[in-house]
Structure formats: C-alpha cells, structure tokens
Motif scaffolding. Structure first.
Motif, PDB file in Angstrom:
ATOM      1  N   ARG A 138       0.819  -1.207   0.000  1.00 31.53           N
ATOM      2  CA  ARG A 138       0.000   0.000   0.000  1.00 31.53           C
ATOM      3  C   ARG A 138       0.859   1.267   0.000  1.00 31.53           C
ATOM      4  O   ARG A 138       0.481   2.274  -0.611  1.00 31.53           O
TER       5      ARG A 138
ATOM      6  N   ASP B 105      -4.622  -6.362   9.223  1.00 30.39           N
ATOM      7  CA  ASP B 105      -5.205  -6.606   7.898  1.00 30.39           C
ATOM      8  C   ASP B 105      -6.677  -6.260   7.751  1.00 30.39           C
ATOM      9  O   ASP B 105      -7.223  -6.379   6.652  1.00 30.39           O
TER      10      ASP B 105
ATOM     11  N   PRO C  65      -9.579  -4.195   6.785  1.00 25.83           N
ATOM     12  CA  PRO C  65      -9.495  -3.055   5.861  1.00 25.83           C
ATOM     13  C   PRO C  65      -9.717  -1.685   6.479  1.00 25.83           C
ATOM     14  O   PRO C  65      -8.932  -0.757   6.234  1.00 25.83           O
TER      15      PRO C  65
ATOM     16  N   GLU D   1      -6.805   1.101   6.556  1.00 27.08           N
ATOM     17  CA  GLU D   1      -7.008   2.369   5.846  1.00 27.08           C
ATOM     18  C   GLU D   1      -6.774   3.564   6.769  1.00 27.08           C
ATOM     19  O   GLU D   1      -6.164   4.566   6.371  1.00 27.08           O
TER      20      GLU D   1
END
Length: 304
Positions: free
Chosen positions: A55, A284, A286, A290
């Motif tokens: 990412r 992990d 999401p 984020e």
C-alpha cells in the motif's frame, strides 16, 4: 514487485529473502524515497508487512519487506531464531541493500514495523542514522512483553524460568539434541489467555493469513536474549528522528506504544490511536489498515 535476495553484511554470511515494490510508473532514471517494513515476531514478509509495503508503494515509495535472518525464506541455522539483536541488525542490512540501488535516494530512507517489528525498528533507529523517519503499528517491545505480560501487569519473576529454559536449550543445541522451541502464537485457540492472542491464533493459524513459512514458534535459545532485551534502550537519548506511533485503543499491548511515545527523544512525534481497533485488527482488517495508512502516507511524504 520483485522477489530478491541479498547478502546480510552484518557478518553472519546469511542470504536474506525480500520483496521489493515500486511506485506506479516507476522509472530507474529517477530517485525515490524508500521504506523498510519489518514483520512481527513469528511473521513473514507475505503477511502484514507485505500488505503495508504494497500500500505504501502505491503512494510513491520504494518499499522492501524482508524475512528475518533464520526465518521465512531467509537463510540461517537454527531455524526460527528470534534473537532481538539480530532482528535489529537485519533492518540495517536491508538499509545497506537499499543504499546500493541507484533509484533510491539515500537521504530519504524510512522504516516502519508492526508488533515486535515496531520495537525492532525503534531500536534500529537509535543507532542507524540513515533512518530518517520511522513509524510503528501495534508496537510490541518483545523483552518487556516477556517480563510483564501482554497487558503489562505481570511480574518479571517468571523470566528466571524462561532464562533457565533458554539456557538449557543452548546446551542441548551444542550437544546435538533437537532444537527446543517456544510458542509465539497459540497453537490452539483455547490456548489463548486473552482476546488479542485469540485473534493472533486466527490470523496466523487459519486461512486468514496462515503461511507455511511462518510456523508461529521461536527457537527456545532465543529466550536468553529476548527476556533481557529492551526495545526502548536509549530512545530517550538518540531516537530523535520524526516518529509516528499507531495503536489500537482496544489493544492490550497499547501500553508499549504509550511508553515509546513518552520516552522517545524526538521533537516531531505523533501518536495516533485507532479507537475501535485491537492489536491484530491493524494487521489486515481493511477499515483499520485504511485509517493507519491515512496517517502513514502523509507522515512519510512530509519527512522523507
């Protein structure tokens, strides 16, 4: 993305296995900032470290996630050695490698780590001034964790038994006996003494993120180093680089991030708490990843 290997220059003659990732529209004719991402104890480069590396690369950074020496696809015997001094040196070995790449700007190298990888990264930054900015996610100080327990309420008296066990393991190794191990991740869910460890079992022992190269245990001889090691040694004197700490409000391990924030000498330090997150959910899940990235990306862009 490219899978690579390189020789660790710290004297053990070990080949390290890593994955290097490139920004969109990468060209070898430019120089980019780079970030070394260090995995948790018991983890490997394909798990949470690889996720964050991927990412961050999408946001314009060269990133590299390596398997620790003696672990994953990196070389070294005995397998699953979790020697904290070697883990810290591994981070500098990765940076050694980054400095050989013409497309990496040597003056814009950062580092981040997850769980024990965060503790190792903080320790590495104390001595390695090539690390210009560092970040931790769900940071764990492995030595303090063994001395005081996951939630920081235990007694260090238990360490003597660990040291005896680790010392005997070294004798057994020297005399050709089978290498003794200790669990880093619960073998069964019912072995977990609290919710964070139950989530660790799910992360490492189920299809959620189980990897054959991450067996979830350490060589017992490691305990003679781990139990007396402190990730925060001299951070009050020499950890002066820009620092970002991210932890979950619901994490039993949060006290270790608290200590890092309180003790680090950096005049540019930020502590972001993810309100609904536990320790493992920042690996992990999401929405929590984020939120972490929403702080990591601008932090590294501002400081590299």
């Amino acid at each position: 993305m490219e899978k690579i290997s390189f020789k660790n220059k710290n004297g053990a003659n070990i080949m390290m296995s890593a994955v290097i990732r490139f920004p969109p529209e990468f060209t070898g004719n430019k120089q980019y900032p780079a970030i070394a991402v260090t995995h948790p104890g018991g983890g490997v480069k394909e798990q949470t470290a690889g996720l964050y590396a991927e990412r961050l690369a999408e946001q314009g950074f060269i990133t590299i996630a390596a398997d620790a020496s003696y672990q994953g696809e990196s070389a070294g015997e005995p397998r699953q050695l979790e020697n904290p001094y070697i883990r810290v040196e591994d981070i500098s070995a990765v940076i050694d490698y980054l400095t050989t790449l013409s497309y990496v700007d040597r003056e814009r190298i950062g580092a981040m780590g997850i769980c024990a990888g965060g503790g190792y990264t903080a320790s590495a930054a104390v001595g390695d001034r090539r690390i210009k900015a560092l970040a931790t996610v769900s940071m764990a100080n492995f030595g303090a964790l063994l001395r005081h327990g996951w939630e920081g309420t235990g007694s260090p008296e238990q360490v003597l038994a660990m040291l005896e066990f680790g010392s005997q393991a070294r004798t057994d190794d020297a005399n050709g006996e089978e290498t003794a191990v200790f669990p880093i991740v619960p073998v069964r869910k019912e072995d977990a003494s609290h919710e964070d460890l139950a989530q660790a079992w799910e992360y490492y022992r189920t299809p959620r993120c189980q990897k054959d190269t991450a067996p979830g245990y350490g060589a017992a001889r490691s305990l003679t180093q781990l139990a007396v090691w402190d990730a925060l040694s001299m951070v009050d004197l020499f950890l002066t680089q820009p620092l970002l700490i991210i932890a979950g409000r619901k994490a039993g391990s949060k006290w270790m991030s608290d200590q890092l924030y309180e003790r680090a000498a950096s005049k540019n330090k930020i502590y972001h708490v993810v309100e609904a997150a536990s320790h493992m959910s920042l690996y992990d899940i999401p929405q929590y990843v984020e939120e972490a990235l929403s702080k990591l990306v601008p932090f590294f862009k501002a400081n590299l």
